[in-house]
Design a protein around this motif. Structure first.
Motif, PDB file in Angstrom:
ATOM      1  N   GLY A   1     140.541  66.778 -52.447  1.00 25.84           N
ATOM      2  CA  GLY A   1     141.548  67.315 -51.538  1.00 25.84           C
ATOM      3  C   GLY A   1     142.949  67.067 -52.078  1.00 25.84           C
ATOM      4  O   GLY A   1     143.148  66.705 -53.242  1.00 25.84           O
ATOM      5  N   PRO A   2     143.941  67.230 -51.221  1.00 27.18           N
ATOM      6  CA  PRO A   2     145.333  67.076 -51.652  1.00 27.18           C
ATOM      7  C   PRO A   2     145.668  65.665 -52.144  1.00 27.18           C
ATOM      8  O   PRO A   2     146.454  65.500 -53.068  1.00 27.18           O
TER       9      PRO A   2
ATOM     10  N   GLY B   1     135.864  64.822 -50.161  1.00 27.29           N
ATOM     11  CA  GLY B   1     137.053  65.467 -49.590  1.00 27.29           C
ATOM     12  C   GLY B   1     138.326  64.756 -49.982  1.00 27.29           C
ATOM     13  O   GLY B   1     139.360  65.376 -50.244  1.00 27.29           O
TER      14      GLY B   1
END
Length: 99
Positions: free
Chosen positions: A27-28, A23
């Motif tokens: 993710g960002p 994640g």
């Protein structure tokens, strides 16, 4: 120390850690790090079409403008305090004169 993955609790812990890292990297945060490493522009720069230097110049100009506003407010507050001090001094002098 050798880890035994036979225990369901340990397996679940390592599974959670693995998903956490996935994640994080996909993710960002991972995407931002990837853009940074590749030398790409941030989303803000892509939307505005400005270079990093131009964005910095705009931020500096905005901060200078805000600093001027704060300086103006400070001057106004100093004038108010001076006025209040004069009124207090005048009131005390009148009370001493009558007393």
């Amino acid at each position: 120390m050798m880890l035994r993955l036979g225990d369901p609790g340990e397996f679940g812990m390592w599974l959670a850690i693995g998903f956490g890292f996935l994640g994080l990297f996909f993710g960002p945060i991972g995407q931002a790090l990837g853009r940074r490493i590749a030398g790409g522009k941030s989303k803000e720069a892509q939307v505005s079409g400005l270079t990093t230097g131009e964005m910095t110049a705009e931020r500096v100009a905005a901060m200078e403008e805000r600093l001027q506003e704060l300086e103006s407010e400070r001057v106004q507050l100093e004038e108010r305090v001076d006025f209040a001090e004069r009124m207090l001094t005048k009131g005390q002098a009148e009370q001493q004169g009558h007393g």
